[in-house]
Motif scaffolding. Sequence first.
Motif, PDB file in Angstrom:
ATOM      1  N   ILE A   1       0.425  10.647  19.252  1.00  0.00           N
ATOM      2  CA  ILE A   1      -0.975  11.204  19.238  1.00  0.00           C
ATOM      3  C   ILE A   1      -0.672  11.304  21.021  1.00  0.00           C
ATOM      4  O   ILE A   1      -1.320  12.852  20.931  1.00  0.00           O
ATOM      5  CB  ILE A   1      -1.779   9.888  19.654  1.00  0.00           C
ATOM      6  CG1 ILE A   1      -2.397   9.852  18.114  1.00  0.00           C
ATOM      7  CG2 ILE A   1      -2.845  10.580  20.213  1.00  0.00           C
ATOM      8  CD1 ILE A   1      -2.686  10.732  17.677  1.00  0.00           C
ATOM      9  N   HIS A   2       0.119  10.871  22.090  1.00  0.00           N
ATOM     10  CA  HIS A   2      -0.562  11.690  23.109  1.00  0.00           C
ATOM     11  C   HIS A   2       0.960  12.974  23.230  1.00  0.00           C
ATOM     12  O   HIS A   2       0.288  13.682  24.188  1.00  0.00           O
ATOM     13  CB  HIS A   2       1.029  10.350  24.086  1.00  0.00           C
ATOM     14  CG  HIS A   2       1.492  10.864  25.295  1.00  0.00           C
ATOM     15  ND1 HIS A   2       0.817  10.491  26.163  1.00  0.00           N
ATOM     16  CD2 HIS A   2       2.590  11.764  25.806  1.00  0.00           C
ATOM     17  CE1 HIS A   2       1.427  10.979  27.323  1.00  0.00           C
ATOM     18  NE2 HIS A   2       1.997  11.682  27.172  1.00  0.00           N
ATOM     19  N   THR A   3       1.831  12.951  22.470  1.00  0.00           N
ATOM     20  CA  THR A   3       2.335  14.628  22.259  1.00  0.00           C
ATOM     21  C   THR A   3       1.785  15.212  22.216  1.00  0.00           C
ATOM     22  O   THR A   3       1.652  16.061  22.111  1.00  0.00           O
ATOM     23  CB  THR A   3       3.615  14.593  21.915  1.00  0.00           C
ATOM     24  OG1 THR A   3       3.945  13.705  20.428  1.00  0.00           O
ATOM     25  CG2 THR A   3       4.576  13.421  22.797  1.00  0.00           C
ATOM     26  N   MET A   4       1.181  15.753  20.158  1.00  0.00           N
ATOM     27  CA  MET A   4       0.974  15.893  19.648  1.00  0.00           C
ATOM     28  C   MET A   4      -0.315  16.549  20.417  1.00  0.00           C
ATOM     29  O   MET A   4      -1.040  18.047  20.366  1.00  0.00           O
ATOM     30  CB  MET A   4       0.491  15.827  18.064  1.00  0.00           C
ATOM     31  CG  MET A   4       2.255  15.730  17.756  1.00  0.00           C
ATOM     32  SD  MET A   4       3.659  17.034  17.897  1.00  0.00           S
ATOM     33  CE  MET A   4       4.786  16.381  17.170  1.00  0.00           C
ATOM     34  N   GLY A   5      -1.353  15.319  20.053  1.00  0.00           N
ATOM     35  CA  GLY A   5      -2.528  15.365  21.255  1.00  0.00           C
ATOM     36  C   GLY A   5      -2.356  16.451  21.964  1.00  0.00           C
ATOM     37  O   GLY A   5      -3.738  17.568  22.410  1.00  0.00           O
ATOM     38  N   LYS A   6      -1.631  15.936  23.102  1.00  0.00           N
ATOM     39  CA  LYS A   6      -1.591  16.662  24.764  1.00  0.00           C
ATOM     40  C   LYS A   6      -1.508  18.670  24.090  1.00  0.00           C
ATOM     41  O   LYS A   6      -1.508  19.289  24.840  1.00  0.00           O
ATOM     42  CB  LYS A   6      -1.151  15.807  25.866  1.00  0.00           C
ATOM     43  CG  LYS A   6      -1.077  14.636  25.725  1.00  0.00           C
ATOM     44  CD  LYS A   6      -2.019  14.839  26.254  1.00  0.00           C
ATOM     45  CE  LYS A   6      -2.720  12.896  27.084  1.00  0.00           C
ATOM     46  NZ  LYS A   6      -1.818  12.293  27.164  1.00  0.00           N
ATOM     47  N   ILE A   7      -0.931  18.625  23.267  1.00  0.00           N
ATOM     48  CA  ILE A   7      -0.481  20.101  23.181  1.00  0.00           C
ATOM     49  C   ILE A   7      -1.428  20.467  22.614  1.00  0.00           C
ATOM     50  O   ILE A   7      -1.949  21.523  23.648  1.00  0.00           O
ATOM     51  CB  ILE A   7       1.354  20.317  22.519  1.00  0.00           C
ATOM     52  CG1 ILE A   7       2.008  19.877  22.695  1.00  0.00           C
ATOM     53  CG2 ILE A   7       1.295  21.315  21.680  1.00  0.00           C
ATOM     54  CD1 ILE A   7       3.390  19.454  21.810  1.00  0.00           C
ATOM     55  N   ALA A   8      -2.297  19.786  21.685  1.00  0.00           N
ATOM     56  CA  ALA A   8      -3.245  20.318  21.055  1.00  0.00           C
ATOM     57  C   ALA A   8      -4.343  21.161  22.117  1.00  0.00           C
ATOM     58  O   ALA A   8      -5.345  21.583  22.353  1.00  0.00           O
ATOM     59  CB  ALA A   8      -4.475  19.187  19.595  1.00  0.00           C
ATOM     60  N   ILE A   9      -4.793  20.110  23.093  1.00  0.00           N
ATOM     61  CA  ILE A   9      -5.561  19.630  24.357  1.00  0.00           C
ATOM     62  C   ILE A   9      -5.477  21.263  25.281  1.00  0.00           C
ATOM     63  O   ILE A   9      -6.493  21.835  25.450  1.00  0.00           O
ATOM     64  CB  ILE A   9      -5.524  18.844  25.184  1.00  0.00           C
ATOM     65  CG1 ILE A   9      -6.291  17.259  24.559  1.00  0.00           C
ATOM     66  CG2 ILE A   9      -5.930  18.739  26.357  1.00  0.00           C
ATOM     67  CD1 ILE A   9      -6.295  16.111  25.230  1.00  0.00           C
ATOM     68  N   ALA A  10      -3.885  20.965  25.132  1.00  0.00           N
ATOM     69  CA  ALA A  10      -3.491  22.211  25.857  1.00  0.00           C
ATOM     70  C   ALA A  10      -4.123  23.499  25.420  1.00  0.00           C
ATOM     71  O   ALA A  10      -4.351  24.763  25.965  1.00  0.00           O
ATOM     72  CB  ALA A  10      -2.266  22.206  26.323  1.00  0.00           C
ATOM     73  N   PHE A  11      -3.703  23.948  24.558  1.00  0.00           N
ATOM     74  CA  PHE A  11      -3.721  25.462  23.487  1.00  0.00           C
ATOM     75  C   PHE A  11      -4.949  25.153  22.546  1.00  0.00           C
ATOM     76  O   PHE A  11      -5.619  26.409  22.430  1.00  0.00           O
ATOM     77  CB  PHE A  11      -2.690  25.454  22.790  1.00  0.00           C
ATOM     78  CG  PHE A  11      -2.038  25.464  23.224  1.00  0.00           C
ATOM     79  CD1 PHE A  11      -1.456  26.950  24.271  1.00  0.00           C
ATOM     80  CD2 PHE A  11      -0.570  25.176  23.246  1.00  0.00           C
ATOM     81  CE1 PHE A  11       0.055  26.863  24.970  1.00  0.00           C
ATOM     82  CE2 PHE A  11       0.578  24.764  24.604  1.00  0.00           C
ATOM     83  CZ  PHE A  11       0.751  25.843  24.988  1.00  0.00           C
ATOM     84  N   ILE A  12      -6.455  24.414  23.334  1.00  0.00           N
ATOM     85  CA  ILE A  12      -7.831  24.551  22.267  1.00  0.00           C
ATOM     86  C   ILE A  12      -8.178  25.257  23.134  1.00  0.00           C
ATOM     87  O   ILE A  12      -8.930  25.793  22.743  1.00  0.00           O
ATOM     88  CB  ILE A  12      -8.107  22.976  22.209  1.00  0.00           C
ATOM     89  CG1 ILE A  12      -9.665  23.356  21.049  1.00  0.00           C
ATOM     90  CG2 ILE A  12      -8.643  22.327  23.554  1.00  0.00           C
ATOM     91  CD1 ILE A  12      -8.858  23.146  20.334  1.00  0.00           C
ATOM     92  N   TYR A  13      -7.649  25.958  24.574  1.00  0.00           N
ATOM     93  CA  TYR A  13      -9.168  27.003  25.173  1.00  0.00           C
ATOM     94  C   TYR A  13      -8.622  28.364  24.981  1.00  0.00           C
ATOM     95  O   TYR A  13      -9.494  29.279  24.770  1.00  0.00           O
ATOM     96  CB  TYR A  13      -7.974  26.937  26.573  1.00  0.00           C
ATOM     97  CG  TYR A  13      -6.654  27.441  26.893  1.00  0.00           C
ATOM     98  CD1 TYR A  13      -7.209  28.795  26.963  1.00  0.00           C
ATOM     99  CD2 TYR A  13      -5.394  27.059  26.688  1.00  0.00           C
ATOM    100  CE1 TYR A  13      -5.789  29.523  27.630  1.00  0.00           C
ATOM    101  CE2 TYR A  13      -4.495  27.817  26.468  1.00  0.00           C
ATOM    102  CZ  TYR A  13      -4.583  29.439  26.656  1.00  0.00           C
ATOM    103  OH  TYR A  13      -3.195  29.608  27.442  1.00  0.00           O
ATOM    104  N   LEU A  14      -7.682  28.342  24.304  1.00  0.00           N
ATOM    105  CA  LEU A  14      -7.102  29.608  23.200  1.00  0.00           C
ATOM    106  C   LEU A  14      -8.518  30.104  23.066  1.00  0.00           C
ATOM    107  O   LEU A  14      -9.024  31.619  22.103  1.00  0.00           O
ATOM    108  CB  LEU A  14      -5.856  29.865  22.225  1.00  0.00           C
ATOM    109  CG  LEU A  14      -4.841  29.315  23.555  1.00  0.00           C
ATOM    110  CD1 LEU A  14      -3.781  29.219  22.112  1.00  0.00           C
ATOM    111  CD2 LEU A  14      -4.241  30.666  24.220  1.00  0.00           C
ATOM    112  N   ILE A  15      -9.074  28.975  21.838  1.00  0.00           N
ATOM    113  CA  ILE A  15     -10.218  29.573  20.696  1.00  0.00           C
ATOM    114  C   ILE A  15     -11.378  30.303  21.792  1.00  0.00           C
ATOM    115  O   ILE A  15     -12.228  30.685  21.203  1.00  0.00           O
ATOM    116  CB  ILE A  15     -10.945  28.193  20.097  1.00  0.00           C
ATOM    117  CG1 ILE A  15      -9.959  27.750  19.272  1.00  0.00           C
ATOM    118  CG2 ILE A  15     -11.577  28.628  19.667  1.00  0.00           C
ATOM    119  CD1 ILE A  15      -9.899  26.698  18.193  1.00  0.00           C
ATOM    120  N   PHE A  16     -11.481  29.133  22.937  1.00  0.00           N
ATOM    121  CA  PHE A  16     -12.720  29.788  24.009  1.00  0.00           C
ATOM    122  C   PHE A  16     -12.490  30.849  25.017  1.00  0.00           C
ATOM    123  O   PHE A  16     -13.000  31.095  26.086  1.00  0.00           O
ATOM    124  CB  PHE A  16     -13.281  28.345  24.601  1.00  0.00           C
ATOM    125  CG  PHE A  16     -13.257  26.936  23.328  1.00  0.00           C
ATOM    126  CD1 PHE A  16     -14.545  26.932  22.755  1.00  0.00           C
ATOM    127  CD2 PHE A  16     -12.898  26.368  23.236  1.00  0.00           C
ATOM    128  CE1 PHE A  16     -14.922  26.692  21.977  1.00  0.00           C
ATOM    129  CE2 PHE A  16     -13.139  25.268  22.442  1.00  0.00           C
ATOM    130  CZ  PHE A  16     -14.123  25.421  21.764  1.00  0.00           C
TER     131      PHE A  16
END
Length: 289
Positions: free
Chosen positions: A274-289
Amino acid sequence: MYICDLYDKELKYYCQRYSNNSNPAFTDQEIMTIYLFAGHCQKYFQIKDIHNFASEYLSSWFPELPSYQTFNLRLNRLDEAFRVLSQRLISSFMPADCDNGISLIDSLPVMTCAGRNRQGKVAREITSKGYCSTKNQYYYGLKLHALTLRREGKILFPDSLMFTPAEDNDLTAFKQLWGDHICDTRIFGDKIYSDFEYFSDDKKQKQNIEMFTPVKTVKGQSEQERQSRKAYNDLFSSAVSKIRQPIESFFNWLNEKTTIQRAQKVRSTKGLLIHTMGKIAIAFIYLIF
């Protein structure tokens, strides 16, 4: 809304329940949304801090929010869902200005503990002891391998991200993960990726790939020969290092956004995922916005 749509289309198949509690009042979509919102917008990365923030400020949005222990348990069951989410974010929102003809490659240590004589006790099945030359430090944990695409005047964008145990050699990881699958690109890497035999003319003709690295000292080379090529080697090494410098900025950006490198408070294998995969998702969720 994006998480709910993607969950119904795909993510649910990676965390589906087959028990009597297959439709809990507090849904997986809500857990993922809280985790991503608190990390991306509020910069909370510890699960306890995320739960406290949701409990204090988001109770009207998530009235069924469970206790911290239940929230943490449910979150740790979603590691595969976060992995697929990260893949979709990167593949679906790739910027149009990515240069598919130039790739940069390197690795970033993800540390569960650090120190020469320290023994890692968390997630032993997927972690190992490694050495970070940049920090001159031994550590236990993982390596994040990034094959990125160049963008003129902007931060790099990942073409592919992979995790391996810390002891895995970067060149060996490249051969296993990407060596036979990538084509039509020039790759710029560190000295550790230097392997003239592997990146031969035959491989260049078959896959149309070239690997450029700073010049590595040849064992057994005479001092006279070394000095005769010193000016050329220094200029070539400087040029390669200048081109691949943005990947260091990419890792710095990723670590500043998510603190992905520091995993000392992780206490389980699923927690590390979760720490690794979740952090990558957090970093790139900005692409939607």
